[in-house]
Design an enzyme around this catalytic site. Structure first.
Site, PDB file in Angstrom:
ATOM      1  N   ASP A  24      -7.676   5.887   5.117  1.00 53.10           N
ATOM      2  CA  ASP A  24      -7.692   4.677   5.933  1.00 53.10           C
ATOM      3  C   ASP A  24      -8.918   4.503   6.805  1.00 53.10           C
ATOM      4  O   ASP A  24      -8.965   3.595   7.634  1.00 53.10           O
ATOM      5  CB  ASP A  24      -6.449   4.669   6.833  1.00 53.10           C
ATOM      6  CG  ASP A  24      -5.192   4.374   6.038  1.00 53.10           C
ATOM      7  OD1 ASP A  24      -4.095   4.559   6.586  1.00 53.10           O
ATOM      8  OD2 ASP A  24      -5.320   3.964   4.866  1.00 53.10           O
TER       9      ASP A  24
ATOM     10  N   HIS B 213       1.555   3.924   6.859  1.00 51.06           N
ATOM     11  CA  HIS B 213       0.923   4.832   5.899  1.00 51.06           C
ATOM     12  C   HIS B 213       1.331   6.265   6.169  1.00 51.06           C
ATOM     13  O   HIS B 213       2.033   6.556   7.123  1.00 51.06           O
ATOM     14  CB  HIS B 213      -0.605   4.699   5.968  1.00 51.06           C
ATOM     15  CG  HIS B 213      -1.128   3.480   5.272  1.00 51.06           C
ATOM     16  ND1 HIS B 213      -2.436   3.072   5.357  1.00 51.06           N
ATOM     17  CD2 HIS B 213      -0.516   2.575   4.470  1.00 51.06           C
ATOM     18  CE1 HIS B 213      -2.596   1.981   4.631  1.00 51.06           C
ATOM     19  NE2 HIS B 213      -1.437   1.656   4.102  1.00 51.06           N
TER      20      HIS B 213
ATOM     21  N   SER C 266       0.802  -1.221   0.000  1.00 48.44           N
ATOM     22  CA  SER C 266       0.000   0.000   0.000  1.00 48.44           C
ATOM     23  C   SER C 266       0.838   1.277   0.000  1.00 48.44           C
ATOM     24  O   SER C 266       0.284   2.361  -0.072  1.00 48.44           O
ATOM     25  CB  SER C 266      -0.962   0.013   1.193  1.00 48.44           C
ATOM     26  OG  SER C 266      -0.235  -0.169   2.382  1.00 48.44           O
TER      27      SER C 266
END
Lengths: 180, 148
Positions: free
Chosen positions: A122, A96, A56
């Site tokens: 998210d 992230h 990701s």
């Protein structure tokens, strides 16, 4: 007679050598643990080194890359930073980027994250009803990175037989190694 | 700018801002070794250990609710070898510019800054803010209709 004495000597020497090797091994393991604990103290993060598990954050990070984290209490959380966080109730750390920050005067901070390679933020990953992350959810801030090195941990996780084989080889090497 | 029900976030109505912007940037490229030698003061950003830059435009402002707000409006990944000169005009923000509350209305001081995260082949991950930022004021009233 003399032959039995010789065998007795040999057996005693081997036992002593075995104890010595075991102590050597225990010392290596304790040193490794001490270094790890030292890293936890110095970086302020419960998990100073993490392996990237998903794609990701591509093309920056790939599965198997290693990240080095710090989690200093006074470090503010700012947009653009790469954070590693855990969703409440789940064990898996997620790596992230921070895309939104709202900080109150008293230091109370809430923020939103998104993977570079994901289309959406998210919120779908957070707990039911949770819209923001807080400082307590943060495991650390990514400060440095090494590519590929973490692949070993992933392989060991996915193929436990490989892990046992590796441990057996390491154990055998340490126990059987003869000091010159 | 509107006051809209935000279905993606908390249930209260929050301010939603619409911003259009131009970006002109010159990210220095280290390809030319000779240039590096003669211009010792030049900051070369794309050197041999830089895999990519993660560029992002963020809006920073203060409201009654929150002392500090930062919202990323737009981002781009620039790989080593890509054209280091950006000349983007009339860009709309990639992400919704929602405030946490109603702090955009009448807010005169929203600062837009371009920053980037340097991703090396191996090593430290620095965050750099570009020089030059723009201040954007929001109007005192909401728009009831908008073609966006």
């Amino acid at each position: 007679g003399a032959a039995m004495d010789l065998f007795g000597d040999l057996r005693r020497m081997n036992k002593r050598q075995l104890y010595y090797q075991v102590l050597n091994f225990a010392m290596i393991v304790s040193s490794a643990l001490m270094i790890w604990k030292g890293l936890i103290v110095v970086t302020g993060s419960e998990s100073p080194i993490v392996v990237v598990l998903s794609g990701s954050m591509e093309p920056a990070f790939h599965r198997g890359d290693l990240l080095f984290l710090t989690n200093f209490h006074d470090d503010p959380i700012r947009a653009g930073e790469i954070v590693v966080f855990k969703v409440e109730g789940r064990d898996i750390p997620i790596v992230h980027r921070v895309i939104k920050v709202h900080e109150k005067g008293n230091g109370n901070i809430k923020f939103l994250t998104k993977g570079d390679n994901n289309e959406v933020d998210d919120r779908g990953l957070y707990k039911e009803g949770q819209n923001w992350l807080e400082k307590k959810d943060v495991v650390g801030r990514a400060r440095g990175f090494l590519p590929y090195v973490g692949m070993v941990t992933i392989i060991m996780n996915d193929y436990p037989k490989f892990k046992y084989a590796l441990l057996a080889v390491m154990g055998a090497y340490v126990l059987l190694k003869r000091e010159s | 700018r509107k006051n809209v029900e935000d279905f993606t976030g908390p249930r209260e109505r929050s301010d939603l801002g619409f911003v259009t912007f131009d970006i002109t940037a010159d990210i220095l490229n280290g390809k030319n070794g000779l240039q590096n030698f003669w211009n010792k003061n030049t900051l070369i950003i794309f050197d041999w250990n830089v895999k990519q830059l993660f560029l992002y435009l963020s809006a920073e402002y203060s409201t009654k609710n929150n002392a500090l707000n930062q919202v990323v409006l737009w981002d781009k990944i620039m790989l080593r070898g890509d054209n280091p000169r950006l000349s983007l005009k009339d860009m709309k923000s990639k992400y919704f510019f929602f405030d946490d509350g109603n702090g955009l209305k009448g807010n005169r001081n929203i600062t837009l800054t371009l920053s980037w995260n340097v991703v090396p082949n191996a090593g430290i991950l620095p965050l750099v803010t570009g020089s030059g930022h723009v201040s954007v004021p929001f109007p005192d009233t909401y728009e009831t209709t908008k073609s966006y």
